[in-house]
Design a protein around this motif. Structure first.
Motif, PDB file in Angstrom:
ATOM      1  N   LYS A  93      14.710  -4.607  43.495  1.00  0.00           N
ATOM      2  CA  LYS A  93      16.056  -4.033  43.530  1.00  0.00           C
ATOM      3  C   LYS A  93      16.381  -3.559  44.934  1.00  0.00           C
ATOM      4  CE  LYS A  93      16.375  -2.059  38.893  1.00  0.00           C
ATOM      5  NZ  LYS A  93      16.498  -0.794  38.156  1.00  0.00           N
ATOM      6  N   LYS A  94      17.638  -3.673  45.291  1.00  0.00           N
ATOM      7  CA  LYS A  94      18.136  -3.095  46.531  1.00  0.00           C
ATOM      8  C   LYS A  94      18.497  -1.638  46.262  1.00  0.00           C
ATOM      9  CE  LYS A  94      18.361  -7.157  48.581  1.00  0.00           C
ATOM     10  NZ  LYS A  94      17.098  -7.660  48.947  1.00  0.00           N
ATOM     11  N   ASP A  95      18.773  -0.871  47.318  1.00  0.00           N
ATOM     12  CA  ASP A  95      19.101   0.547  47.144  1.00  0.00           C
ATOM     13  C   ASP A  95      20.369   0.739  46.326  1.00  0.00           C
ATOM     14  OD1 ASP A  95      16.909   1.500  48.431  1.00  0.00           O
ATOM     15  OD2 ASP A  95      17.880   1.645  50.394  1.00  0.00           O
ATOM     16  N   HIS A  96      21.377  -0.134  46.528  1.00  0.00           N
ATOM     17  CA  HIS A  96      22.620   0.046  45.773  1.00  0.00           C
ATOM     18  C   HIS A  96      22.416  -0.259  44.296  1.00  0.00           C
ATOM     19  CE1 HIS A  96      23.375  -4.333  45.598  1.00  0.00           C
ATOM     20  NE2 HIS A  96      22.927  -4.350  46.852  1.00  0.00           N
ATOM     21  N   ASP A  97      21.470  -1.157  43.971  1.00  0.00           N
ATOM     22  CA  ASP A  97      21.147  -1.419  42.564  1.00  0.00           C
ATOM     23  C   ASP A  97      20.523  -0.194  41.918  1.00  0.00           C
ATOM     24  OD1 ASP A  97      22.027  -4.035  42.800  1.00  0.00           O
ATOM     25  OD2 ASP A  97      20.015  -4.803  43.265  1.00  0.00           O
ATOM     26  N   LYS A  98      19.641   0.487  42.648  1.00  0.00           N
ATOM     27  CA  LYS A  98      18.997   1.684  42.118  1.00  0.00           C
ATOM     28  C   LYS A  98      20.030   2.784  41.880  1.00  0.00           C
ATOM     29  CE  LYS A  98      14.681   0.740  44.508  1.00  0.00           C
ATOM     30  NZ  LYS A  98      13.753   1.199  45.527  1.00  0.00           N
ATOM     31  N   ARG A  99      20.980   2.921  42.824  1.00  0.00           N
ATOM     32  CA  ARG A  99      22.016   3.957  42.671  1.00  0.00           C
ATOM     33  C   ARG A  99      22.904   3.666  41.467  1.00  0.00           C
ATOM     34  NH1 ARG A  99      22.061   3.805  48.470  1.00  0.00           N
ATOM     35  NH2 ARG A  99      23.749   2.302  48.450  1.00  0.00           N
ATOM     36  N   SER A 100      23.245   2.401  41.252  1.00  0.00           N
ATOM     37  CA  SER A 100      24.094   2.073  40.101  1.00  0.00           C
ATOM     38  C   SER A 100      23.340   2.302  38.788  1.00  0.00           C
ATOM     39  CB  SER A 100      24.596   0.633  40.192  1.00  0.00           C
ATOM     40  OG  SER A 100      23.529  -0.275  40.067  1.00  0.00           O
ATOM     41  N   ASP A 101      22.037   2.041  38.770  1.00  0.00           N
ATOM     42  CA  ASP A 101      21.248   2.320  37.568  1.00  0.00           C
ATOM     43  C   ASP A 101      21.212   3.816  37.268  1.00  0.00           C
ATOM     44  OD1 ASP A 101      20.725  -0.311  37.120  1.00  0.00           O
ATOM     45  OD2 ASP A 101      18.649  -0.254  37.845  1.00  0.00           O
ATOM     46  N   ILE A 102      21.065   4.616  38.311  1.00  0.00           N
ATOM     47  CA  ILE A 102      21.055   6.077  38.132  1.00  0.00           C
ATOM     48  C   ILE A 102      22.408   6.542  37.618  1.00  0.00           C
ATOM     49  CG2 ILE A 102      20.933   8.282  39.368  1.00  0.00           C
ATOM     50  CD1 ILE A 102      18.815   6.943  41.183  1.00  0.00           C
ATOM     51  N   LYS A 103      23.486   5.989  38.168  1.00  0.00           N
ATOM     52  CA  LYS A 103      24.828   6.371  37.735  1.00  0.00           C
ATOM     53  C   LYS A 103      25.055   5.990  36.273  1.00  0.00           C
ATOM     54  CE  LYS A 103      28.179   4.468  40.016  1.00  0.00           C
ATOM     55  NZ  LYS A 103      29.364   4.042  40.772  1.00  0.00           N
ATOM     56  N   ASP A 104      24.627   4.805  35.877  1.00  0.00           N
ATOM     57  CA  ASP A 104      24.766   4.377  34.478  1.00  0.00           C
ATOM     58  C   ASP A 104      23.970   5.271  33.538  1.00  0.00           C
ATOM     59  OD1 ASP A 104      26.364   2.314  35.319  1.00  0.00           O
ATOM     60  OD2 ASP A 104      24.765   0.799  35.247  1.00  0.00           O
ATOM     61  N   ARG A 105      22.750   5.646  33.940  1.00  0.00           N
ATOM     62  CA  ARG A 105      21.923   6.512  33.113  1.00  0.00           C
ATOM     63  C   ARG A 105      22.564   7.890  32.950  1.00  0.00           C
ATOM     64  NH1 ARG A 105      17.400   7.602  36.161  1.00  0.00           N
ATOM     65  NH2 ARG A 105      17.156   5.378  36.394  1.00  0.00           N
ATOM     66  N   GLU A 106      23.088   8.449  34.057  1.00  0.00           N
ATOM     67  CA  GLU A 106      23.746   9.761  33.976  1.00  0.00           C
ATOM     68  C   GLU A 106      25.011   9.690  33.131  1.00  0.00           C
ATOM     69  OE1 GLU A 106      24.287  10.900  38.036  1.00  0.00           O
ATOM     70  OE2 GLU A 106      22.208  11.603  38.232  1.00  0.00           O
ATOM     71  N   TRP A 107      25.752   8.581  33.219  1.00  0.00           N
ATOM     72  CA  TRP A 107      26.954   8.441  32.404  1.00  0.00           C
ATOM     73  C   TRP A 107      26.598   8.380  30.921  1.00  0.00           C
ATOM     74  CZ3 TRP A 107      31.463   9.554  31.155  1.00  0.00           C
ATOM     75  CH2 TRP A 107      32.187   8.832  30.217  1.00  0.00           C
ATOM     76  N   ALA A 108      25.511   7.702  30.582  1.00  0.00           N
ATOM     77  CA  ALA A 108      25.079   7.624  29.179  1.00  0.00           C
ATOM     78  C   ALA A 108      24.738   9.017  28.645  1.00  0.00           C
ATOM     79  CB  ALA A 108      23.883   6.697  29.040  1.00  0.00           C
ATOM     80  N   VAL A 109      24.111   9.852  29.465  1.00  0.00           N
ATOM     81  CA  VAL A 109      23.778  11.222  29.049  1.00  0.00           C
ATOM     82  C   VAL A 109      25.054  12.032  28.864  1.00  0.00           C
ATOM     83  CG1 VAL A 109      22.697  13.373  29.806  1.00  0.00           C
ATOM     84  CG2 VAL A 109      21.474  11.213  30.065  1.00  0.00           C
ATOM     85  N   ASP A 110      25.973  11.939  29.833  1.00  0.00           N
ATOM     86  CA  ASP A 110      27.243  12.677  29.738  1.00  0.00           C
ATOM     87  C   ASP A 110      28.061  12.214  28.537  1.00  0.00           C
ATOM     88  OD1 ASP A 110      26.591  14.121  31.954  1.00  0.00           O
ATOM     89  OD2 ASP A 110      27.771  12.891  33.348  1.00  0.00           O
ATOM     90  N   LYS A 111      28.069  10.919  28.283  1.00  0.00           N
ATOM     91  CA  LYS A 111      28.803  10.378  27.142  1.00  0.00           C
ATOM     92  C   LYS A 111      28.236  10.924  25.834  1.00  0.00           C
ATOM     93  CE  LYS A 111      28.382   6.005  26.457  1.00  0.00           C
ATOM     94  NZ  LYS A 111      28.465   4.535  26.508  1.00  0.00           N
ATOM     95  N   GLY A 112      26.918  11.005  25.758  1.00  0.00           N
ATOM     96  CA  GLY A 112      26.285  11.568  24.575  1.00  0.00           C
ATOM     97  C   GLY A 112      26.659  13.021  24.372  1.00  0.00           C
TER      98      GLY A 112
END
Length: 160
Positions: free
Chosen positions: A131-150
């Motif tokens: 993964k590139k750095d921007h891929d890692k950041r987007s994965d972190i953002k998606d994970r945080e959004w899933a927590v917030d959505k819950g």
């Protein structure tokens, strides 16, 4: 009288950084060719697979970078190399499939877990791309959004 529960966790070692650093796709399971002192060390939990990977050489698969530390009570007439290359036992079809991914498409073979299956030590590895750095950041953002959505959905259900 209470019965003693048997542990159902057969995992010996895991590579937790693999999912963070690589995009993993196809999963494979392979047996390993080990020496006696290595099995004794594995039973006592002296294994580290955090920086290891699978390499294809001469039509065979090898595990590189896995560290199995010898026990202090190991035999003195056996030379114990903790970082030696260990041969993986795959059938021909799996080996050809893995070789095609690595040579043609430029994928890597990343070891993610080592575990017991009956009395055999098995290695779980995946085909993956780094993964590139921007891929890692987007994965972190998606994970945080899933927590917030819950949390939002939980709060909406409580208001009713």
């Amino acid at each position: 009288m209470a019965k003693k529960q048997k542990s159902n966790n057969n995992t010996i070692a895991q590579n937790k950084k693999a999912r963070h650093n690589y995009t993993l796709s196809d999963k494979f399971e392979a047996g390993m060719s080990l020496q006696g002192w290595e099995i004794k060390s594995i039973r006592s939990g002296k294994v580290n697979i955090s920086d290891c990977y699978v390499h294809i050489k001469d039509g065979e698969a090898y595990l590189l970078g896995a560290e199995i530390m010898p026990l202090n009570a190991a035999s003195s007439h056996v030379v114990c190399d903790p970082n030696r290359d260990r041969k993986l036992l795959l059938n021909r079809r799996e080996l050809e499939q893995v070789t095609a991914y690595v040579e043609r498409d430029g994928y890597s073979l990343i070891a993610t877990a080592m575990y017991w299956k009956a009395c055999w030590v098995k290695l779980e590895f995946f085909i993956g791309k780094g993964k590139k750095d921007h891929d890692k950041r987007s994965d972190i953002k998606d994970r945080e959004w899933a927590v917030d959505k819950g949390r939002l959905m939980k709060n909406k259900n409580l208001e009713r």
